[in-house]
Design an enzyme around this catalytic site. Structure first.
Site, mmCIF file in Angstrom:
data_model
loop_
_atom_site.group_PDB
_atom_site.id
_atom_site.type_symbol
_atom_site.label_atom_id
_atom_site.label_comp_id
_atom_site.label_asym_id
_atom_site.label_seq_id
_atom_site.Cartn_x
_atom_site.Cartn_y
_atom_site.Cartn_z
ATOM 1 N N ASP A 347 0.712 -1.090 -0.412
ATOM 2 C CA ASP A 347 -0.080 0.347 -0.418
ATOM 3 C C ASP A 347 0.763 1.316 0.290
ATOM 4 O OD1 ASP A 347 -3.312 1.112 0.224
ATOM 5 O OD2 ASP A 347 -1.457 2.130 2.486
ATOM 6 N N GLU A 383 1.499 -0.433 -4.589
ATOM 7 C CA GLU A 383 0.561 0.339 -4.738
ATOM 8 C C GLU A 383 0.961 2.022 -5.623
ATOM 9 O OE1 GLU A 383 -3.553 2.532 -3.485
ATOM 10 O OE2 GLU A 383 -1.836 2.608 -1.973
#
Length: 700
Positions: A347, A383
Site C-alpha cells: 500500500d 501501489e
C-alpha cells in the site's frame, strides 16, 4: 508485584521468544533511557510484575525471564525525554505493545488515557499525561513457537499473469448463505468449499486480501458510531487481525492458506507499512511512538514536533532507519515463512521507496526486498503513488515489481463512456501499457489491470451513478474520489427501465471483456463478477455492514456465467497472456506481425481521429518469444463503441484454419458453437467481439 529473576538474555531475536525454560525479550529503542517489561494476570486486568530489561546491546534492550510460560501477557513502558519539540514522546505511564508481538489479548479502547498528553490541556500535545493506559490497550502474548514455526513445504507458485481476485476477509463471506454462520467473516470462512469453488470457476489463481495486520479503529470514526472496515490503519505487523479469527484463533489463518494452496490459489496480502494507527502529533501512544518516536517516524526537518505526512494518514513510517527497515522485512518474512503467504501488495509503495531526496527506485527499502533470499522469491505488487511531492510513480518501480495500473481503469471507463481521445490511450492499455512499463527488463505482466478496486465505485455502480453517494460515511459526502468516469445512463441509481438496465448490463460486460482480453495481469474486485453494488458509496472504508459486504443474494447469475466464459477464453489463448510487449514486429516463419491494428474494413487505422470509436486488433504470439507449440494461436478483437451494428472484415487465414466467434458482449450467454464466420461478421452496437482462429479439424 511479583519478582522474577532476570538475566541478560540476548539481542539477536526481537520480540518475545520462548525456549522451553523461559522467555527472552528484546525490543528496539535508540533514544530511551530505560525499558520496563510489564507482566499481567491471565485476564489482563492486573499488572503483576514490572521488570527493567537489564542489558542494552546497541539499540536493542533485552533480558531473559526464567520460568515464564507460553501465553504470558506482557507489554513495555519506555522511559526517556518527553520533549515533542525535539521529536521525543516517551511516557512510561503508557503501556506499549511489542512491535514484534504475534498475538494480542484484549482490545484497543478509544480512551483519553491512551494519549501521551492531556487532551483537556490548552498546551495540547506539549502537555504530559500521567494516566496509566494499561486498562485501555490489549496485552501482547508470549507466542507458542509451535504455532508459528516455519513452513517446510515449498511455496505455491502460479504464472504471474493469472487472474487476481481482490477481496475483504469479512466482506466476502459475511452474507454468503452457504458459508456456515459461525465461520462467516473469518479466515476459516474464506476457505470453505463455496468460496473455493467460486474462485476456481472464475479461474482465479490468486486471492489478494485487504489488510489482515492487526489494526485500530480511528477515534474520529468511533465518535461517529462507525468503524474502520478496510483495515488500512495497522498497529501490529506480525499479528493476524483478531476480529477475523474464528474458532481456531490464529491457527485459522494457517488453515485458510493451506486450503487455498490445495485449491491451486495463491494468497497475496495487502500490507500497510507506510504509516501506523498512531496518527499525527495529536494521536494516541500505543507502541512505536512511545518506544522511540524519533526513530520510527519521519519527522519534519526543523520542526520534529510534527510528522512528515506523505501518506495522508497523519504519519509516515521511517523505513530509512535500519531497525525500522529490519522490522518491516522481518514482518514480511514472517508472513511468508511462518504463515505461508505467496506475495504482497504494498500500500502506498511510493512512500516506502522515499529517501531524503524523494522517491528512489534504488532506495534502501526496495533494494533490500530485491536482494533478500526469501522476499525476492515471492510476488511483489506496488501501489505506485502517495500524496507526497512527486508521489505518482506509475511505471517507476524496479523490474521485479508489478504495479496497480489506475490509468488502465480510467481509460477503459472513459472509452466505453464515449470520451474523445480515449480509444488511442486504450490501444496502449490493451497491450500491457508499454508506455508505462516498457523499460528494459520489465514484462507486460508488470501492469496489474483492473476496472474497479476496493477504493472507488464497484463496476456495477460505475454504470448506475454519475456521482458518489457517501452520506453514510458522515463526512458530508466530501470523502472519496470525484473522478470516477462513470455514467448512469440518465437515471441516478436503480432503474426499472428495461432499456437502461440492458445498456448497463452491456457496459459491464464490455468493460469485463476488455479486462480479460488485455495483455498484463487482470485483477477482479470481489462481487464485480455478479454485479455487486455499494449503493453509490465509493469510499466504503468505514462501512462494516451491508454497504461494504458482498451481497450474494442479489448476484446476477447471467453476468457470473459471462465472466466465467471470458476468463476461460483468456486461459485458452496464450496470445492473450504473454509476458513480452507486442510492437508489431514480424515473426519468423509466417512473416506475420505479432499485433496488427486495423479499422473495420481491414484497412489502416486512423489514430488521429479524436472521436475514434471502432477499431480492431489481431494478436499473435510475440515475434521475440521462443518458438513453441503456441505459435499458431491468434485472436482477433473488434471494438464497436458506436450506436450501430457494423460489419467487420476478418483477417485472412492460412488454409485449414477458420475464424469463430468466441466472446460477444452483445449476448449475456455465450454461444460456443464453433461455427465458422464468413469473410465479414456483424459486431452489434456498443459491444466487443473476440474471434479465435481454430483449425478446420476442430469440430463445431
Amino acid at each position: 508485584m511479583k519478582s522474577f529473576p532476570v538475566s541478560a538474555g540476548n539481542h539477536q531475536r526481537l520480540g518475545a521468544n520462548h525456549d522451553g525454560g523461559g522467555v527472552n525479550f528484546a525490543v528496539f529503542s535508540e533514544n530511551a533511557t530505560k525499558i520496563e517489561l510489564c507482566l499481567f494476570s491471565p485476564d489482563g486486568r492486573k499488572e503483576t510484575s514490572r521488570l527493567a530489561l537489564p542489558e542494552r546491546t546497541g539499540s536493542i534492550w533485552h533480558g531473559y525471564v526464567e520460568g515464564l510460560p507460553v501465553g504470558c501477557l506482557y507489554g513495555y513502558r519506555a522511559h526517556g525525554s518527553y520533549a515533542p519539540e525535539s521529536g521525543h514522546r516517551f511516557n512510561p505511564n503508557k503501556l506499549l505493545s511489542d512491535p514484534y508481538a504475534r498475538e494480542y489479548f484484549g482490545q484497543w479502547t478509544n480512551h483519553p488515557g491512551t494519549y501521551g498528553y492531556d487532551l483537556a490541556s490548552s498546551d495540547g500535545d506539549l502537555s504530559f499525561d500521567r494516566t496509566d493506559s494499561s486498562s485501555c490497550v490489549p496485552k501482547s502474548v508470549v507466542p507458542n513457537p509451535e504455532l508459528f514455526r516455519g513452513l517446510m513445504q515449498g511455496r505455491h507458485r502460479q504464472n504471474c499473469n493469472d487472474l487476481i481476485y481482490e477481496a475483504h476477509v469479512r466482506g466476502l463471506t459475511r452474507q454468503h448463505p452457504l458459508v456456515p454462520e459461525d465461520l462467516r467473516g473469518t479466515y476459516e470462512g474464506l476457505a470453505t468449499e463455496p468460496i473455493l469453488e467460486h474462485l476456481q470457476k472464475l479461474g482465479a489463481k490468486a486471492i489478494e486480501l485487504m489488510p489482515v495486520h492487526a489494526f485500530v479503529d480511528d477515534p474520529f470514526l468511533l465518535e461517529r458510531g462507525l468503524k474502520n472496515y478496510w483495515g488500512y490503519n495497522s498497529i501490529g505487523f506480525f499479528v493476524a487481525e483478531p476480529r477475523y479469527c474464528g474458532p481456531n484463533g490464529v491457527a485459522g489463518f494457517r488453515h485458510m492458506v493451506d486450503r487455498f494452496h490445495q485449491a491451486g490459489i495463491e494468497v497475496i496480502l495487502d500490507v500497510v507499512y507506510n504509516h501506523t494507527a498512531e496518527g499525527d502529533h495529536r494521536g494516541p501512544t500505543l507502541s512505536f511512538r512511545g518506544l522511540d518516536n524519533a526513530s520510527y517516524y519521519r519527522l519534519l526537518a526543523g520542526q520534529p514536533r510534527y510528522y512528515v505526512n506523505d501518506t495522508g494518514c497523519g504519519n509516515t513510517l521511517n523505513v530509512s532507519h535500519p531497525f525500522v527497515l529490519r522490522m518491516v522485512l522481518d514482518s514480511l518474512r514472517f508472513w511468508v515463512e511462518c504463515m505461508g503467504v505467496d506475495g504482497f501488495r504494498l500500500d502506498l509503495a511510493t512512500t516506502l521507496g522515499r529517501e531524503d531526496h524523494g522517491f528512489d527506485p534504488r532506495g534502501g527499502f526496495l533494494d533490500a526486498l530485491r536482494q533478500d533470499p526469501v522476499l525476492s522469491q515471492v510476488r511483489m505488487i506496488a501501489e505506485p503513488w502517495d500524496v507526497g511531492p512527486g508521489g505518482y510513480q506509475l511505471g517507476g518501480f524496479p523490474a521485479e515489481f508489478s504495479e496497480w495500473n489506475d490509468s488502465y481503469r480510467d481509460t477503459v471507463r472513459r472509452y466505453w463512456r464515449g470520451d474523445d481521445h480515449s480509444a488511442q490511450e486504450l490501444g496502449s492499455r490493451l497491450l500491457g501499457s508499454a508506455d508505462k512499463f516498457g523499460q528494459p527488463g520489465r514484462r507486460s505482466t508488470s501492469s496489474i489491470n483492473f476496472v474497479a478496486a476496493h477504493d472507488g465505485f464497484t463496476l456495477a455502480d460505475t454504470t448506475r451513478y454519475a456521482g458518489k453517494h457517501n452520506q453514510a460515511n458522515l463526512a458530508n459526502n466530501q470523502d472519496g474520489h470525484n473522478s470516477n468516469f462513470s455514467d448512469n445512463f440518465g437515471v441516478e441509481g436503480e432503474s426499472g427501465d428495461s432499456g437502461i438496465q440492458s445498456m448497463r448490463h452491456r457496459r459491464i460486460r464490455n468493460m469485463l471483456a476488455t479486462l480479460f482480453l488485455s495483455q498484463g495481469t487482470p485483477m477482479l474486485l470481489a462481487g464485480d463478477e455478479f454485479g455487486n453494488s455499494q449503493d453509490g458509496n465509493n469510499n466504503s472504508y468505514c462501512q462494516d455492514n451491508g454497504i461494504g459486504w458482498v451481497n450474494w443474494e442479489r448476484a446476477d447469475a447471467a453476468l457470473l456465467e459471462f465472466v466465467e466464459a471470458v476468463s476461460a477464453f483468456r486461459r485458452a489463448h496464450p496470445s492473450l497472456r504473454q509476458t513480452r510487449f507486442l510492437h508489431g514486429d514480424l515473426r519468423e516463419g509466417d512473416g506475420l506481425p505479432d499485433v496488427e491494428w486495423t479499422d473495420f474494413t481491414g484497412g489502416p487505422l486512423h489514430w488521429r481521429d479524436p472521436g475514434l470509436s471502432n477499431f480492431c486488433l489481431t494478436i499473435r504470439c510475440s515475434a521475440e518469444a521462443t518458438r513453441s507449440a503456441f505459435d499458431d494461436d491468434a485472436v482477433f478483437v473488434a471494438f464497436n463503441r458506436s450506436g450501430e451494428a457494423t460489419q467487420v472484415r476478418l483477417p485472412a487465414t492460412t488454409p485449414g484454419w477458420r475464424w469463430v466467434r468466441g466472446i460477444d458482449t452483445d449476448l449475456a450467454a455465450q454461444d460456443a458453437s464453433g461455427v465458422a464466420e464468413a469473410a465479414t461478421a456483424t459486431v452489434a452496437a456498443h459491444s466487443v467481439v473476440a474471434f479465435e482462429c481454430v483449425p478446420d479439424s476442430v469440430e463445431a
